[in-house]
Design a protein around this motif. Structure first.
Motif, mmCIF file in Angstrom:
data_model
loop_
_atom_site.group_PDB
_atom_site.id
_atom_site.type_symbol
_atom_site.label_atom_id
_atom_site.label_comp_id
_atom_site.label_asym_id
_atom_site.label_seq_id
_atom_site.Cartn_x
_atom_site.Cartn_y
_atom_site.Cartn_z
ATOM 1 N N TYR A 1 0.825 -1.037 -0.077
ATOM 2 C CA TYR A 1 -0.105 -0.084 0.184
ATOM 3 C C TYR A 1 0.844 1.348 0.059
ATOM 4 O O TYR A 1 1.718 1.213 0.629
ATOM 5 C CB TYR A 1 -1.040 0.011 1.330
ATOM 6 C CG TYR A 1 -1.986 -1.185 1.195
ATOM 7 C CD1 TYR A 1 -3.287 -1.059 0.665
ATOM 8 C CD2 TYR A 1 -1.540 -2.424 1.299
ATOM 9 C CE1 TYR A 1 -4.000 -1.975 0.442
ATOM 10 C CE2 TYR A 1 -2.402 -3.603 1.207
ATOM 11 C CZ TYR A 1 -3.722 -3.355 0.680
ATOM 12 O OH TYR A 1 -4.566 -4.289 0.483
ATOM 13 N N SER B 1 -6.036 0.810 3.214
ATOM 14 C CA SER B 1 -5.375 2.003 2.937
ATOM 15 C C SER B 1 -6.101 3.030 3.742
ATOM 16 O O SER B 1 -7.118 3.516 3.884
ATOM 17 C CB SER B 1 -5.579 2.299 1.299
ATOM 18 O OG SER B 1 -5.069 3.517 1.239
ATOM 19 N N ASP C 1 -3.632 7.459 0.322
ATOM 20 C CA ASP C 1 -2.439 7.415 -0.739
ATOM 21 C C ASP C 1 -1.404 8.454 -0.556
ATOM 22 O O ASP C 1 -1.505 9.265 0.427
ATOM 23 C CB ASP C 1 -2.691 7.304 -2.168
ATOM 24 C CG ASP C 1 -3.160 8.678 -2.822
ATOM 25 O OD1 ASP C 1 -2.943 9.695 -2.071
ATOM 26 O OD2 ASP C 1 -3.651 8.548 -3.691
ATOM 27 N N GLU C 2 -0.241 8.260 -1.225
ATOM 28 C CA GLU C 2 0.875 9.315 -1.024
ATOM 29 C C GLU C 2 0.571 10.613 -1.241
ATOM 30 O O GLU C 2 1.176 11.752 -0.769
ATOM 31 C CB GLU C 2 2.221 8.683 -1.455
ATOM 32 C CG GLU C 2 2.147 8.583 -2.933
ATOM 33 C CD GLU C 2 1.419 7.372 -3.455
ATOM 34 O OE1 GLU C 2 0.634 6.809 -3.105
ATOM 35 O OE2 GLU C 2 1.931 6.933 -4.705
ATOM 36 N N SER D 1 4.991 5.030 -3.189
ATOM 37 C CA SER D 1 3.662 4.158 -3.575
ATOM 38 C C SER D 1 3.765 2.640 -3.212
ATOM 39 O O SER D 1 4.960 2.324 -2.913
ATOM 40 C CB SER D 1 3.525 4.460 -5.113
ATOM 41 O OG SER D 1 4.804 4.238 -5.705
#
Ligand code: DP6
Length: 320
Positions: A142, A159, A162-163, A312
């Motif tokens: 993840y 998750s 995200d980044e 990522s």
């Protein structure tokens, strides 16, 4: 019959320390991590040769020491009657030094093995397989913020963003470059069997997970800093009180904590976390990253400083 995967290490903000099932490598507690972007491990698995044994090359040199764990990882993904493999692993940061090299190595190996054999596995299945090899590796499937939940008889990954969702920066202060004396797997068992604080560590983890999850959802840096530092120091207290005691810190680790306390006092948005090694990871807001880098670079005993954004998920880069 051949595939290459890249995985980045992840750093736990709420730590995994202790196992509830050693055979299946199931963690005793859930954990929350951030995946890093600039550090990575690239692994190629080639199943096309007809060699009698697995061969592992790490950064250009044959490595017998890590081979049994990587062979067991391939057995988990491909079954014990699989062809023997040629495994090439390249890592751009120190191995076994408390920088989560096992997380990126086992995530990349699991993914490359599945790719080489053309298996179509879900991210959740891949993460579970990697986690059976090294608990923290499951989280490298993840990007950004990942949570590993303890579901009773298994693990489940989620998750938490995200980044890009909250672009924190990580400044890693390297205070020692050699490998650590005791690996995490062994050290966790010593803690479970001997630390008087182990049971309270496990029983308090859920409340720390709730606070960290909420802090990430609300992008509340102060709350995330407070719970991450507390959770990290609790894990190290468990280790310090184990028999034999396990102190992964060195003098420079403590100097880094003093530097970060000073920066926090000056209003810098930064917090620390430390794993089973002497390196200090400082997590900060992007605007403060340069001050943190300069201050840690100037801290006595710091050998090197690495900067990273959030990264990522593990991915295949090439299949044949
Ligand atoms: C301190 O995942 O390396 O980094 O499952 O035995 O391979 P094994 O352990 P490992 O342990 C990581 C411990 C930690 C905390 C964390 O990453 O959550």
């Amino acid at each position: 019959m051949q595939a290459t995967a890249i995985a980045q290490p992840n750093i736990a903000l709420i730590k995994y320390w202790g196992k509830r099932d050693i055979d299946r490598n199931l963690p005793a507690v859930g954990s929350i991590s951030i995946t890093l972007s600039e550090l990575h491990t690239e692994v190629s698995v080639d199943l096309s040769g007809d060699q009698p044994v697995d061969v592992l090359i790490v950064n250009g040199e044959e490595n017998q020491q890590m081979l049994p764990r990587l062979s067991a990882c391939l057995d988990r993904v491909l079954g014990p009657t699989r062809p023997r493999a040629n495994i090439q692993s390249n890592c751009n940061f120190p191995i076994a030094a408390g920088l989560a090299s096992s997380a990126s190595a086992f995530a990349a190996t699991t993914l490359a093995a599945a790719g080489a054999a053309n298996l179509s596995l879900s991210t959740q299945e891949l993460a579970r397989l990697a986690g059976a090899s090294s608990g923290s590796a499951a989280r490298s499937f993840y990007g950004g913020f990942a949570e590993l939940r303890n579901t009773g008889d298994d693990i489940a990954l989620t998750s938490l963003g995200d980044e890009e969702s909250w672009p924190l920066q990580v400044v890693v202060a390297i205070t020692e470059s050699g490998p650590k004396a005791t690996g995490s797997t062994e050290a966790m068992e010593i803690s479970r069997k001997s630390s008087p604080f182990y049971d309270s560590w496990v029983s308090q983890q859920e409340q720390d997970l709730v606070l960290a999850r909420d802090a990430i959802a609300g992008q509340d840096f102060t709350q995330l800093a407070s719970i991450a530092e507390h959770n990290c120091l609790k894990m190290h207290s468990v280790m310090w009180a184990s028999r034999p005691p396990m102190v992964f810190w060195n003098a420079a680790t403590v100097q880094c904590l003093e530097t970060l306390r000073r920066l926090q006092g000056e209003g810098c948005r930064v917090f620390f976390t430390i794993d089973a090694g002497p390196q200090v990871k400082a997590v900060c807001l992007p605007d403060d990253a340069d001050s943190v880098r300069q201050a840690l670079t100037a801290t006595p005993g710091v050998l090197n400083v690495m900067m990273s954004r959030l990264g990522s998920a593990a991915r295949l880069v090439q299949e044949r």
